[in-house]
Design a protein around this motif. Structure first.
Motif, PDB file in Angstrom:
ATOM      1  N   THR A 131     -15.114   8.426  10.782  1.00  0.00           N
ATOM      2  CA  THR A 131     -15.408   7.514  11.887  1.00  0.00           C
ATOM      3  C   THR A 131     -14.277   6.501  12.120  1.00  0.00           C
ATOM      4  O   THR A 131     -13.726   6.460  13.217  1.00  0.00           O
ATOM      5  N   PRO A 132     -13.901   5.697  11.105  1.00  0.00           N
ATOM      6  CA  PRO A 132     -12.798   4.762  11.383  1.00  0.00           C
ATOM      7  C   PRO A 132     -11.488   5.471  11.693  1.00  0.00           C
ATOM      8  O   PRO A 132     -10.699   4.974  12.501  1.00  0.00           O
ATOM      9  N   VAL A 133     -11.253   6.639  11.072  1.00  0.00           N
ATOM     10  CA  VAL A 133      -9.993   7.340  11.330  1.00  0.00           C
ATOM     11  C   VAL A 133      -9.934   7.801  12.783  1.00  0.00           C
ATOM     12  O   VAL A 133      -8.943   7.559  13.490  1.00  0.00           O
ATOM     13  N   VAL A 134     -11.000   8.436  13.258  1.00  0.00           N
ATOM     14  CA  VAL A 134     -10.994   8.929  14.643  1.00  0.00           C
ATOM     15  C   VAL A 134     -10.897   7.767  15.631  1.00  0.00           C
ATOM     16  O   VAL A 134     -10.128   7.805  16.598  1.00  0.00           O
ATOM     17  N   THR A 178     -13.978  -4.381   9.920  1.00  0.00           N
ATOM     18  CA  THR A 178     -12.875  -4.056  10.818  1.00  0.00           C
ATOM     19  C   THR A 178     -12.560  -2.599  10.513  1.00  0.00           C
ATOM     20  O   THR A 178     -13.092  -2.036   9.555  1.00  0.00           O
ATOM     21  N   LEU A 179     -11.672  -2.007  11.316  1.00  0.00           N
ATOM     22  CA  LEU A 179     -11.313  -0.613  11.030  1.00  0.00           C
ATOM     23  C   LEU A 179     -10.728  -0.513   9.628  1.00  0.00           C
ATOM     24  O   LEU A 179     -10.965   0.444   8.898  1.00  0.00           O
ATOM     25  N   GLY A 180      -9.957  -1.530   9.239  1.00  0.00           N
ATOM     26  CA  GLY A 180      -9.337  -1.510   7.921  1.00  0.00           C
ATOM     27  C   GLY A 180     -10.338  -1.657   6.789  1.00  0.00           C
ATOM     28  O   GLY A 180     -10.285  -0.919   5.805  1.00  0.00           O
ATOM     29  N   THR A 181     -11.265  -2.612   6.914  1.00  0.00           N
ATOM     30  CA  THR A 181     -12.205  -2.800   5.800  1.00  0.00           C
ATOM     31  C   THR A 181     -13.151  -1.609   5.679  1.00  0.00           C
ATOM     32  O   THR A 181     -13.590  -1.274   4.585  1.00  0.00           O
ATOM     33  N   MET A 182     -13.470  -0.939   6.801  1.00  0.00           N
ATOM     34  CA  MET A 182     -14.287   0.277   6.688  1.00  0.00           C
ATOM     35  C   MET A 182     -13.571   1.304   5.823  1.00  0.00           C
ATOM     36  O   MET A 182     -14.175   1.940   4.951  1.00  0.00           O
ATOM     37  N   LEU A 183     -12.272   1.462   6.053  1.00  0.00           N
ATOM     38  CA  LEU A 183     -11.503   2.415   5.242  1.00  0.00           C
ATOM     39  C   LEU A 183     -11.444   1.950   3.793  1.00  0.00           C
ATOM     40  O   LEU A 183     -11.530   2.759   2.867  1.00  0.00           O
ATOM     41  N   ASN A 184     -11.309   0.637   3.608  1.00  0.00           N
ATOM     42  CA  ASN A 184     -11.265   0.090   2.257  1.00  0.00           C
ATOM     43  C   ASN A 184     -12.532   0.456   1.485  1.00  0.00           C
ATOM     44  O   ASN A 184     -12.469   0.937   0.358  1.00  0.00           O
ATOM     45  N   GLY A 196      -2.583  -2.123  13.175  1.00  0.00           N
ATOM     46  CA  GLY A 196      -2.062  -1.350  12.051  1.00  0.00           C
ATOM     47  C   GLY A 196      -1.881  -2.199  10.812  1.00  0.00           C
ATOM     48  O   GLY A 196      -2.265  -1.800   9.714  1.00  0.00           O
ATOM     49  N   LEU A 197      -1.341  -3.403  10.976  1.00  0.00           N
ATOM     50  CA  LEU A 197      -1.127  -4.257   9.801  1.00  0.00           C
ATOM     51  C   LEU A 197      -2.444  -4.770   9.231  1.00  0.00           C
ATOM     52  O   LEU A 197      -2.589  -4.901   8.022  1.00  0.00           O
ATOM     53  N   GLU A 198      -3.387  -5.047  10.134  1.00  0.00           N
ATOM     54  CA  GLU A 198      -4.702  -5.461   9.635  1.00  0.00           C
ATOM     55  C   GLU A 198      -5.266  -4.365   8.739  1.00  0.00           C
ATOM     56  O   GLU A 198      -5.775  -4.638   7.650  1.00  0.00           O
ATOM     57  N   MET A 199      -5.146  -3.112   9.197  1.00  0.00           N
ATOM     58  CA  MET A 199      -5.669  -2.001   8.398  1.00  0.00           C
ATOM     59  C   MET A 199      -4.933  -1.929   7.063  1.00  0.00           C
ATOM     60  O   MET A 199      -5.557  -1.739   6.010  1.00  0.00           O
ATOM     61  N   THR A 200      -3.613  -2.084   7.119  1.00  0.00           N
ATOM     62  CA  THR A 200      -2.835  -2.032   5.887  1.00  0.00           C
ATOM     63  C   THR A 200      -3.326  -3.063   4.889  1.00  0.00           C
ATOM     64  O   THR A 200      -3.627  -2.759   3.733  1.00  0.00           O
TER      65      THR A 200
END
Lengths: 335, 283
Positions: B249-252, B225-231, B208-212
């Protein structure tokens, strides 16, 4: 007297020490890290220098140096750092020069505070009432269904849930706007249309925090009520013919809500962190978006100002809740 | 083996275990990716999911399926490193504070309380901002490990406090068992299951923090990473432009990851001690 000695004073000392440590960390961290923040920041600013007037650049660099206070020994820097803080002076923002950090924080704060306070109040109340009922009637089918739903919602971070809401209600079923705090260009005048607009824009970000927070409170409250239910005094009351509503209202709820008040204090910090990213997801004009812009622009003064204000804000809220705690719970006597 | 068989009786354990196995398989499959994950423009841009590109392609010209595989792999790597390292700190602090007591205990617990009270995210943001050019998977994991032990050290300390009062401790000390041996042989078996369930929670926290931090742009955004994909999806306005598959995709994947980790930890800790459920949910 005992209350003062055993509880109030140690708690106040802890409060002051934590703030002291937090702010000291804000001072030390940039100095321990391997890069020179002033050089880095000036480099970034020069890369964008074209957008700045020449005079403004010089003032900004001086402000930067003064803010970092990199002249003199660490001790002198440290003293200077505190004396500035005591005057509430965080300098100017570099990228919205000459707006001061305080002005920018003041502009963003009401949005974050409003969103956070309202959604926390709603999710706490809602989660505890529904959770309490579900705990009391834990064998009913609806209670188990709600429990199952909470098990899926609870582990997700606020912003992941926010993304889902955004996709569903902003894109697939476009009921709500996908970004902003108001319609573009709307002046903040106090009238019904403006309020409606603000509510419309804040609905999805608020929902993400309300649903998730309510799921967490629901789960905790349900378990506590189930445990209280199993205790002897509730069983005695039932056998003694005390009415059901009286048992729930006087015995069960009162005993279960105490840990939840402590939980409220502890969850504040987490909600705050979650809310920041939620704001970014919705481009909501609060502190989160401000931080994001500060990071993108390398606006170190702004980040530091927000950090210090948040340390003060969150620790003070926690202290207030801790001190109010004995008002709610007659069993806490601090003897 | 019996423990595992018992655990598999809980449908939540079975489900979450299977989901994690699938995600793990995805992470391993990443090694067979036809493209370099850092390479942009490898495939046509902005294609909807199709037979050729299962999850579509993004605006950078990358196949989202392979990006997602790398993302899951890297997010798992961060969480495992951060989780294991912070377990070591938590066990050490918890045991020393609980066993030695007195002033040592007070100082250690004050530090962990402070970590719990201070808005950690902002301190992390400051550090990550200044460390940005050095930020990779390992540095981030180390950073998260240093900040992620406070709550669990408290939990371990409370277990040690109660163990110390039990009779077998007295017997062991009187019969000449050394402190190290006592802690290692007598206390470890009691704390290990607890350490394991806090490990899972901590892994979820680290992801979670990595995504943040990644959404804030404080990670090297070229490492998937899941976070950078969202970024990236946010940066390219994927929602406004209607590229839902990119953001979905990253959200699911993260929903599955978070729910699976949570259910795993709930079922394990309920199996270990049904009465602790209240405490755990309260955290």
């Amino acid at each position: 007297m005992n209350f003062l000695k055993r509880y109030l004073i140690p708690r106040l000392v802890q409060y002051i020490l934590v703030i002291f440590l937090g702010i000291t960390a804000v001072f030390i961290i940039p100095r321990l890290l391997p890069n020179d923040p002033v050089a880095a920041m000036i480099g970034v600013m020069q890369a964008r220098g074209a957008q700045m007037e020449p005079g403004a650049m010089e003032v900004a660099i001086n402000a930067l140096k003064e803010m970092y206070g990199l002249e003199g020994s660490w001790w002198e820097q440290y003293v200077a750092f505190w004396s500035r803080l005591f005057r509430g002076d965080f300098g100017v923002s570099f990228f919205q020069f000459p707006t001061t950090v305080n002005q920018m924080v003041a502009r963003a704060m009401p949005w974050t505070l409003g969103l956070l306070l309202i959604s926390t109040a709603i999710n706490w109340t809602l989660g505890n009432i529904v959770g309490g009922l579900a705990g009391y009637y834990s064998r009913r089918r609806w209670s188990r269904l709600l429990d199952a739903i909470a098990m899926v919602i609870r582990p997700q971070p606020y912003y992941i849930f926010a993304f889902m809401l955004l996709l569903v209600f902003g894109y697939f079923i476009p009921w709500f706007p996908v970004a902003g705090g108001t319609d573009l260009g709307r002046k903040l005048v106090f009238n019904w249309v403006t309020i409606q607009d603000i509510l419309h824009h804040s609905f999805l970000p608020a929902m993400s925090m309300i649903v998730l927070g309510a799921a967490i409170n629901f789960q905790t409250m349900k378990l506590i009520v189930q445990n209280v239910n199993a205790e002897n005094f509730v069983q005695y009351a039932k056998l003694g013919g005390v009415t059901e509503s009286r048992i729930v209202g006087k015995y069960v709820i009162r005993n279960a809500v105490m840990p939840q008040i402590t939980g409220l204090a502890l969850s504040l910090g987490q909600i705050f962190s979650g809310a920041l990213i939620t704001e970014i997801v919705f481009s909501y004009p609060g502190l989160g978006t401000l931080i994001y812009n500060a990071i993108v622009n390398g606006d170190y003064n702004l980040i530091m100002g927000i950090t210090v204000y948040s340390i003060l804000g969150i620790t003070t809220m926690m202290l207030a809740l801790d001190l109010l705690y004995p008002l709610f719970d007659p069993r806490v006597r601090y003897t | 083996m019996k423990i595992l068989r018992d655990l598999f009786k809980d449908y939540r354990f079975t489900l979450s275990f299977s989901v994690l196995l699938i995600l793990l398989a995805l992470a391993i499959v990443a090694h067979f990716s036809p493209d370099d994950p850092a390479l942009t423009g490898a495939v046509p841009r902005d294609l909807k999911p199709s037979a050729e590109y299962w999850l579509g392609t993004d605006s950078k010209g990358q196949d989202i399926f392979w990006q997602a595989a790398f993302a899951v792999r890297n997010s798992l790597i961060i969480s495992v490193i951060a989780g294991l390292l912070s377990r070591i700190i938590a066990i050490l602090v918890g045991m020393v504070a609980g066993y030695v007591g007195g002033m040592t205990d007070r100082v250690l617990m004050f530090i962990s309380d402070s970590l719990l009270v201070i808005p950690l995210l902002l301190i992390l943001i400051m550090m990550a901002m200044l460390l940005r050019e050095y930020m990779n998977l390992l540095i981030l994991a180390l950073l998260l490990a240093v900040f992620g032990w406070a709550w669990d050290a408290r939990v371990i300390r409370s277990v040690i406090l109660s163990l110390r009062e039990r009779e077998f401790t007295q017997t062991a000390i009187l019969s000449g068992t050394g402190t190290v041996e006592l802690v290692w042989k007598e206390y470890m078996p009691f704390t290990m299951p607890l350490v394991f369930s806090t490990l899972i929670n901590n892994m979820a926290w680290a992801i979670g923090l990595e995504m943040t931090l990644a959404i804030l742009g404080l990670m090297n955004v070229n490492i998937p990473t899941l976070g950078t994909m969202l970024n990236w999806a946010l940066a390219y306005q994927a929602i406004l432009l209607g590229r839902w598959w990119w953001i979905l995709t990253p959200v699911v994947l993260s929903v599955f990851l978070f729910v699976a980790l949570y259910w795993l930890s709930v079922s394990i800790s309920e199996y270990l001690d049904p009465r602790t459920r209240t405490q755990r949910v309260g955290t």
